[in-house]
Enzyme design. Structure first.
Site, mmCIF file in Angstrom:
data_model
loop_
_atom_site.group_PDB
_atom_site.id
_atom_site.type_symbol
_atom_site.label_atom_id
_atom_site.label_comp_id
_atom_site.label_asym_id
_atom_site.label_seq_id
_atom_site.Cartn_x
_atom_site.Cartn_y
_atom_site.Cartn_z
ATOM 1 N N GLU A 199 0.849 -1.187 0.000
ATOM 2 C CA GLU A 199 0.000 0.000 0.000
ATOM 3 C C GLU A 199 0.882 1.234 0.000
ATOM 4 O O GLU A 199 2.105 1.129 0.146
ATOM 5 C CB GLU A 199 -0.945 0.002 1.214
ATOM 6 C CG GLU A 199 -0.265 0.138 2.577
ATOM 7 C CD GLU A 199 0.418 -1.145 3.005
ATOM 8 O OE1 GLU A 199 -0.049 -2.200 2.593
ATOM 9 O OE2 GLU A 199 1.423 -1.068 3.734
ATOM 10 N N ASP A 200 0.259 2.374 -0.133
ATOM 11 C CA ASP A 200 0.987 3.638 -0.134
ATOM 12 C C ASP A 200 1.537 3.949 1.249
ATOM 13 O O ASP A 200 1.035 3.475 2.258
ATOM 14 C CB ASP A 200 0.025 4.767 -0.509
ATOM 15 C CG ASP A 200 0.055 5.018 -1.998
ATOM 16 O OD1 ASP A 200 0.541 4.124 -2.730
ATOM 17 O OD2 ASP A 200 -0.388 6.097 -2.417
#
Ligand SMILES: [Zn+2]
Ligand SMILES: [Zn+2]
Length: 366
Positions: free
Chosen positions: A210-211
């Site tokens: 994920e970011d």
């Protein structure tokens, strides 16, 4: 051909051998009193140093906690050649080699001293006695763990950059971790594993990512990690919490997955449009339930991923989206619309920017 009964005296007429080296050729224990003075032609005095080798081995093993071992030796080629010479001269066949004798003897001595057993198939530690370089090295079989992490604070990236000095191989500068620091989720996990196992390095198999600014909630994201050269093999790390990240080590597994695992991800997404979102556009987004979407993947190849569930809510120009999709689905692309159709931007009819996305669930599909 000389029989084994009287071969020892014949050999001794030609060569000076120590009791151990002579006994090997005679294939029986030869008593010490027939020995001639001088340095053994085959082992060059090595057999007299066997206790020192044991001490060296014990010292190398000192920081290891293990149950079983396998011992190997690198014997100078001249020793093997000299033994071959003696054997061919006396037509000796099937006698134990100096190398095999040495490792067996040292193995027995080590078992007696430590209580650990020899394991030829899957030893916890492999000991290499290098008689050329006169050093003993120990390697511990890797341990593999399966775990999950939850991330409740934004701003921490999943992976750590490699060390710029060694490009990930491990050096003094990075404390042998191969990493540029320990400030990521990877770093938090690595720190804990180094503390628990006194391991050298680690290798991860992530199940998606994920970011930096994404949260990972509920049960968290799974991961697999290989713990390389764990000195403390009995360590059982359970969890670690740091900087809003909670990592659980769930169980030991046999290895890292040999192929990418299939999984589904549930995400929550906040996006902003240039204009207000119409109810017609919302209905179109909500109609994307169970749709396969194609887009250009990492290597410029077309990839297809499924959206299983989608539910959109809008207020003014803000869009709230919940989605369950295949792992590897290009969420930000799907919102922004680059190289993907249909996309949220295309449906809404203006540029839509993904403000944040959070991972609510990661499930393996089997
Ligand atoms: Zn000898
Ligand atoms: Zn380095």
């Amino acid at each position: 051909m000389a029989s084994t009964v009287n071969i020892a005296p014949s050999i001794l007429k030609k060569y000076i051998l120590c009791t151990r080296c002579l006994s090997r050729q005679a294939k029986e224990k030869v008593s010490g009193n027939i020995r001639r003075k001088g340095i053994c032609y085959i082992c060059n005095g090595l057999m007299e140093r066997i206790d020192d080798l044991l001490e060296l081995t014990l010292a190398a093993l000192e920081e290891y906690r293990y149950k079983s071992f396998l011992l190997g030796a690198m014997v100078p080629s001249q020793m093997l050649e000299r033994e071959d010479e003696v054997r061919s001269r006396f037509k000796i066949k099937g006698a134990e080699s100096i190398k095999s004798y040495l490792t067996k003897q040292l193995g027995k001595m080590l078992t007696k001293k430590t209580g650990k057993r020899v394991d030829y198939v899957k030893p916890d530690v492999t000991i290499n006695i290098d008689l050329v370089g006169n050093k003993v090295t120990v390697r511990s079989k890797p341990i593999h763990l399966y775990g999950r992490y939850v991330k409740r604070a934004r701003g921490l990236s999943q992976r750590q950059e490699r060390c710029g000095n060694c490009m990930g191989k491990g050096c003094v500068k990075c404390d042998n971790t191969g990493l540029s620091g320990l400030s990521s989720i990877e770093g938090i996990i690595v720190r804990k594993l180094i503390d628990a196992f006194k391991c050298e390095r680690t290798k991860f198999a992530w199940v998606g990512g994920e970011d930096k600014d994404s949260l990972v909630l509920n049960k968290g994201r799974p991961f697999f990690v290989k713990v390389i050269n764990p000195r403390l093999r009995f360590a059982k790390p359970r969890s670690v919490t740091k900087n809003g990240v909670h990592v659980r080590f769930i169980k030991r597994v046999g290895g890292l997955p040999d192929k990418p695992l299939r999984f589904k991800t549930k995400v929550r997404l906040l996006a902003e449009c240039e204009c207000n979102i119409t109810s017609a556009a919302l209905a179109k987004i909500n109609a994307l339930n169970n749709t396969a979407i194609s887009f250009l993947g990492k290597h410029g190849r077309e990839v297809s991923r499924n959206i299983y569930e989608i539910s959109a809510k809008a207020s003014g120009n803000t869009l709230n989206l919940m989605m369950l999709a295949d792992g590897g689905f290009a969420i930000k692309q799907f919102v922004g619309g680059d190289g993907i159709a249909p996309s949220i931007s295309q449906i809404v009819g203006s540029k839509v920017i993904c403000k944040s996305f959070d991972v609510l669930d990661v499930k393996f599909t089997d």
